[in-house]
Scaffold this active site. Structure first.
Site, PDB file in Angstrom:
ATOM      1  N   ASN A   1      80.617  69.968 -47.975  1.00  0.00           N
ATOM      2  CA  ASN A   1      81.852  70.312 -48.690  1.00  0.00           C
ATOM      3  C   ASN A   1      81.729  71.718 -49.298  1.00  0.00           C
ATOM      4  OD1 ASN A   1      83.966  70.541 -50.616  1.00  0.00           O
ATOM      5  ND2 ASN A   1      84.079  68.310 -50.756  1.00  0.00           N
TER       6      ASN A   1
ATOM      7  N   LEU B   1      83.281  73.117 -51.535  1.00  0.00           N
ATOM      8  CA  LEU B   1      83.408  73.134 -52.995  1.00  0.00           C
ATOM      9  C   LEU B   1      82.220  72.467 -53.673  1.00  0.00           C
ATOM     10  CD1 LEU B   1      87.174  72.141 -53.436  1.00  0.00           C
ATOM     11  CD2 LEU B   1      86.173  74.431 -53.419  1.00  0.00           C
ATOM     12  N   GLU B   2      81.297  71.936 -52.878  1.00  0.00           N
ATOM     13  CA  GLU B   2      80.146  71.264 -53.463  1.00  0.00           C
ATOM     14  C   GLU B   2      78.857  71.989 -53.035  1.00  0.00           C
ATOM     15  OE1 GLU B   2      80.515  66.943 -53.316  1.00  0.00           O
ATOM     16  OE2 GLU B   2      82.682  67.105 -53.139  1.00  0.00           O
ATOM     17  N   MET B   3      78.083  71.404 -52.149  1.00  0.00           N
ATOM     18  CA  MET B   3      76.820  72.051 -51.795  1.00  0.00           C
ATOM     19  C   MET B   3      77.004  73.158 -50.759  1.00  0.00           C
ATOM     20  SD  MET B   3      74.666  68.509 -51.827  1.00  0.00           S
ATOM     21  CE  MET B   3      72.968  68.923 -52.190  1.00  0.00           C
TER      22      MET B   3
ATOM     23  N   TYR C   1      79.365  75.192 -55.315  1.00  0.00           N
ATOM     24  CA  TYR C   1      78.919  76.525 -54.900  1.00  0.00           C
ATOM     25  C   TYR C   1      79.851  77.607 -55.427  1.00  0.00           C
ATOM     26  CZ  TYR C   1      77.171  80.298 -51.963  1.00  0.00           C
ATOM     27  OH  TYR C   1      76.624  81.480 -51.523  1.00  0.00           O
TER      28      TYR C   1
END
Lengths: 383, 383
Positions: free
Chosen positions: B171, B173-175, B131
């Site tokens: 997360n 830093l992810e979704m 993201y």
């Protein structure tokens, strides 16, 4: 009703009058419905269960097995014609490229990122996310049935799908790569080279025209036939409900069909967005003006297709409208100077939802791996 | 050869000696090859042409049609076992969720973004893009054959695929979404609700356990049988070349197989990365230590699978090594204190490339649309 069979001269005259008036109305209706019809000819449409499967193995060679379906209704909204795939190898190659994130600088974005074939060929957000989380300037239109558009992009700056396909690759707000980088990547991969040589009966290096041509030919296959509305067009009276049919009549009577017609129910012309009222938006896009530089082309946009509109939200070039009912009301007001009742809106929305067709059946390609000669993606630019 | 039939005592003795030596060598070979074998039992493997097709329509009900294939070679690297799919509806639902970008805050990232099934279940970049273009801390491992891992993630912090599936959704830093948001989205979509009710024989609202369970069951099907090496394991001597076989012998003799064994050729243990020499990296990941907090677990990582290693570059937990040859040399040096000759490296690489199996045949799902009750994605956070 039993009285109708009795000999009564006054009633006979009444029936004759009703008959004459009915006949005249029918003539008027046929004339009116023909008025907006662009071509005028009957639409001969072919469909085949296998046509939508773009996994082009051995079985795809039999793409000539297309069953013709004659549209029995003569309407301004036309049935989608599914054509036999002429170059299955190019189409298969185009599908690989469509899903290959190596066409982007970061190695993470593909054509499918913004035109997701699991989601009606769109990304379902107002404007797209590009390299380094760049915010795109305009809503990503659906790729589905884009072959029917008179030109590509909202402002029509690409004359066809092949010309369009080259754009996002180089756009710094999108894939942010370059044509040179892309062909260097592809030429470094022996499997890709062999596929290109085979598909294009060519030798030597892959060039960008082959890349965009293959992508465009794949996109050509992304049509959505057999919607409930198409079934109705084909003569099945039961395919749509009375409300949906009513919505269609309203859609025609109110004038929506003047622009939203043909097989894609749109895509055939550029039109001013905001005829009776200005459309209020933060979006800076000036439409066709960006291409022609002519004042009269300000805020002219390509009329979007209404096929699969239930899947391709949010709406308009700025993607600022989430609800189909809101979109219909805005269009009525600013384009047609018409205030729909909530019942009318509901009917039109019901009709629009009948335009969702069979979505392309897409088998994910198996992309050949990079090797030590392949230029590497740059997902993060280190300062 | 004609002389062999003549009566010559000296030749008879020679033949007898050759026979005895040959027999002894065979016994030695069997003993050696059994040395590193973890289980010891013969591997019963099933395979079916249709098994890998996760499009689970009517035909998928016949998943019980699996043909057993007995591995005729008794090896530390085992043949992949393809099992009949027990819950085709849950798997199909898992596939929809796998590709559904609405599981992310932005509405643009799906499981497939970082574990791309067109690219060996990876994203082929050192660390992933999340993201707002966040840079992930560690290389995204392949999802293929992940069912064989003793735990999930490089540090094994998730005990199984179901526990793993919940991680990236939340997360930042992810979704960057939340489980609450995801179930709210799914519960707002009647088609999804109906699919869940049908697949789980449940009523009421969808919950996150059903979501992660469906994803995990889909991942369970992502195995890659029938590699050339598996064909060789199954008894086909022609399936791999002399060089590849030599590479396999080297792979065993040098000790690689001590950790890279079993059906996934890895995934069965945590091992210190950098035994004889420290592995130099900027990557801060401390491996298993992050889970246990025990000093002895510093820089212990789950041994990655070597299945499809030709597709899953770049290598190691930091994704800093692009070339398979480089990876082999580094592993030799820091794990085994062994310097491979360039010929040896080439042979091992040749062997490793025989581990690319049949990739899962994935038909893109057709995702049901959001509606006015569906919480909207937030692709761009406005300040």
């Amino acid at each position: 009703m039993a009285n109708a069979h009795q000999n009564n001269p006054r009633k006979e005259v009444t029936y004759a009058l009703v008959g004459v008036i009915g006949f005249l109305l029918l003539v008027l209706l046929i004339a009116l419905s023909g008025y907006f019809r662009p071509g005028g000819q009957h639409v001969v449409s072919n469909e085949s269960e296998d046509m939508q499967d773009t996994e082009l193995g051995a079985e795809s060679a039999s793409n000539t097995d297309v069953k013709p379906l004659i549209s029995v209704r003569d309407e301004p909204v036309e049935t989608i014609t599914v054509e036999a795939i002429e170059s299955p190898k190019k189409v298969e190659l185009g599908k690989m490229l469509w899903f290959d994130t190596r066409l982007s600088k970061s190695g993470t974005l593909s054509c499918n990122s913004c035109h997701d074939l699991a989601k009606g060929g769109t990304d379902n957000i107002p404007t797209s996310v590009g390299y380094n989380w760049a915010e795109g300037p305009i809503n990503s239109p659906t790729v589905l049935n884009s072959r029917y558009s008179l030109a590509q992009f909202w402002d029509g700056r690409a004359k066809d799908l092949m010309e369009q396909a080259g754009g996002p690759i180089e756009n710094p707000l999108e894939m942010a790569s370059s044509h040179e980088f892309v062909v260097e990547v592809l030429n470094s991969i022996p499997e890709y080279k062999a596929f290109f040589h085979d598909a294009f009966a060519s030798e030597g290096d892959i060039n960008i025209d082959q890349v965009t041509s293959a992508i465009a030919l794949f996109e050509d296959t992304l049509v959505t036939p057999n919607s409930r509305f198409d079934q109705w067009l084909g003569g099945d009276d039961e395919a749509i409900t009375a409300q949906e049919l009513n919505g269609y009549q309203l859609f025609k009577d109110s004038g929506c069909v003047a622009c939203h017609n043909g097989p894609a129910v749109g895509g055939g012309s550029f039109q001013k967005f905001g005829v009776f009222e200005k459309y209020t938006t933060q979006n800076l896009a000036e439409g066709r003006y960006a291409v022609t530089g002519r004042d009269e082309d300000k805020h002219l946009f390509k009329v979007p297709t209404l096929r699969n509109i239930d899947l391709t939200y949010p709406y308009f070039h700025d993607g600022q409208v989430d609800s189909l009912a809101d979109a219909v009301n805005i269009m009525g007001k600013i384009q047609l100077n018409r205030e729909f009742t909530s019942e009318e809106t509901a009917d039109i929305v019901a009709f629009l939802k009948t335009l969702t067709g069979d979505q392309p059946q897409i088998t994910l390609p198996k992309l050949p791996p990079s090797n030590e000669n392949t230029p590497k993606p740059v997902p993060f630019e280190k300062s």
